[in-house]
Design a protein around this motif. Sequence first.
Motif, PDB file in Angstrom:
ATOM      1  N   HIS A 129       0.855  -1.180   0.000  1.00  0.00           N
ATOM      2  CA  HIS A 129       0.000   0.000   0.000  1.00  0.00           C
ATOM      3  C   HIS A 129       0.897   1.238   0.000  1.00  0.00           C
ATOM      4  O   HIS A 129       1.935   1.264   0.672  1.00  0.00           O
ATOM      5  CB  HIS A 129      -0.889  -0.029   1.248  1.00  0.00           C
ATOM      6  N   ASN A 140       0.693   3.968   1.485  1.00  0.00           N
ATOM      7  CA  ASN A 140       0.841   4.572   2.819  1.00  0.00           C
ATOM      8  C   ASN A 140       1.291   3.554   3.864  1.00  0.00           C
ATOM      9  O   ASN A 140       1.171   3.808   5.061  1.00  0.00           O
ATOM     10  CB  ASN A 140      -0.472   5.213   3.259  1.00  0.00           C
ATOM     11  N   GLU A 141       1.804   2.409   3.408  1.00  0.00           N
ATOM     12  CA  GLU A 141       2.224   1.383   4.350  1.00  0.00           C
ATOM     13  C   GLU A 141       3.442   1.834   5.148  1.00  0.00           C
ATOM     14  O   GLU A 141       4.399   2.377   4.606  1.00  0.00           O
ATOM     15  CB  GLU A 141       2.540   0.090   3.612  1.00  0.00           C
ATOM     16  N   LYS A 184       0.379   2.197  15.106  1.00  0.00           N
ATOM     17  CA  LYS A 184      -0.960   1.731  14.737  1.00  0.00           C
ATOM     18  C   LYS A 184      -1.999   2.840  14.866  1.00  0.00           C
ATOM     19  O   LYS A 184      -2.999   2.839  14.159  1.00  0.00           O
ATOM     20  CB  LYS A 184      -1.360   0.536  15.592  1.00  0.00           C
ATOM     21  N   SER A 221      -1.271   5.236  11.628  1.00  0.00           N
ATOM     22  CA  SER A 221      -1.319   4.656  10.285  1.00  0.00           C
ATOM     23  C   SER A 221      -2.245   3.446  10.258  1.00  0.00           C
ATOM     24  O   SER A 221      -2.223   2.621  11.168  1.00  0.00           O
ATOM     25  CB  SER A 221       0.082   4.238   9.839  1.00  0.00           C
ATOM     26  N   ASN A 222      -3.028   3.347   9.203  1.00  0.00           N
ATOM     27  CA  ASN A 222      -3.928   2.199   9.045  1.00  0.00           C
ATOM     28  C   ASN A 222      -3.215   0.988   8.466  1.00  0.00           C
ATOM     29  O   ASN A 222      -3.731  -0.115   8.514  1.00  0.00           O
ATOM     30  CB  ASN A 222      -5.096   2.571   8.130  1.00  0.00           C
ATOM     31  N   HIS A 223      -2.047   1.191   7.903  1.00  0.00           N
ATOM     32  CA  HIS A 223      -1.315   0.113   7.230  1.00  0.00           C
ATOM     33  C   HIS A 223       0.078  -0.009   7.848  1.00  0.00           C
ATOM     34  O   HIS A 223       1.021   0.630   7.381  1.00  0.00           O
ATOM     35  CB  HIS A 223      -1.203   0.386   5.732  1.00  0.00           C
TER      36      HIS A 223
END
Length: 119
Positions: free
Chosen positions: A4, A6-7, A27, A30-32
Amino acid sequence: MKSHPNELFLYYNPSHSVDKQMRAYAKAVSNHVNEINIEKEPITSTGWQTILDKLHLRPKDLLNRAHPDYQNLIAGRTWDDEGWLNILIRNPHLLKAPIAIKRERAVLCLTPNNLLELD
């Protein structure tokens, strides 16, 4: 394998309380988050070199000089960059702080705010 855009990759040591806190903070921002436990997932010399290049640091800059293992086994000796890299590979528990990587940028997370430098 495609990641992703935005990982966030977080290299951390779960036995360090600060690293656990940084993991929770990562966490939250960031969602990833791709967590890499450096105790269970060994990093190759090429992997470390890639991380070091993104950080613009030398291997010895990542080591916790206050750790008893550092004091007993490493302090007072000199090595070339390859030697320091081998110390880092064999002793990942000496990493002084988690490392976060997002896209092509990386930071050594000495404080939670360091994670915000990646945005």
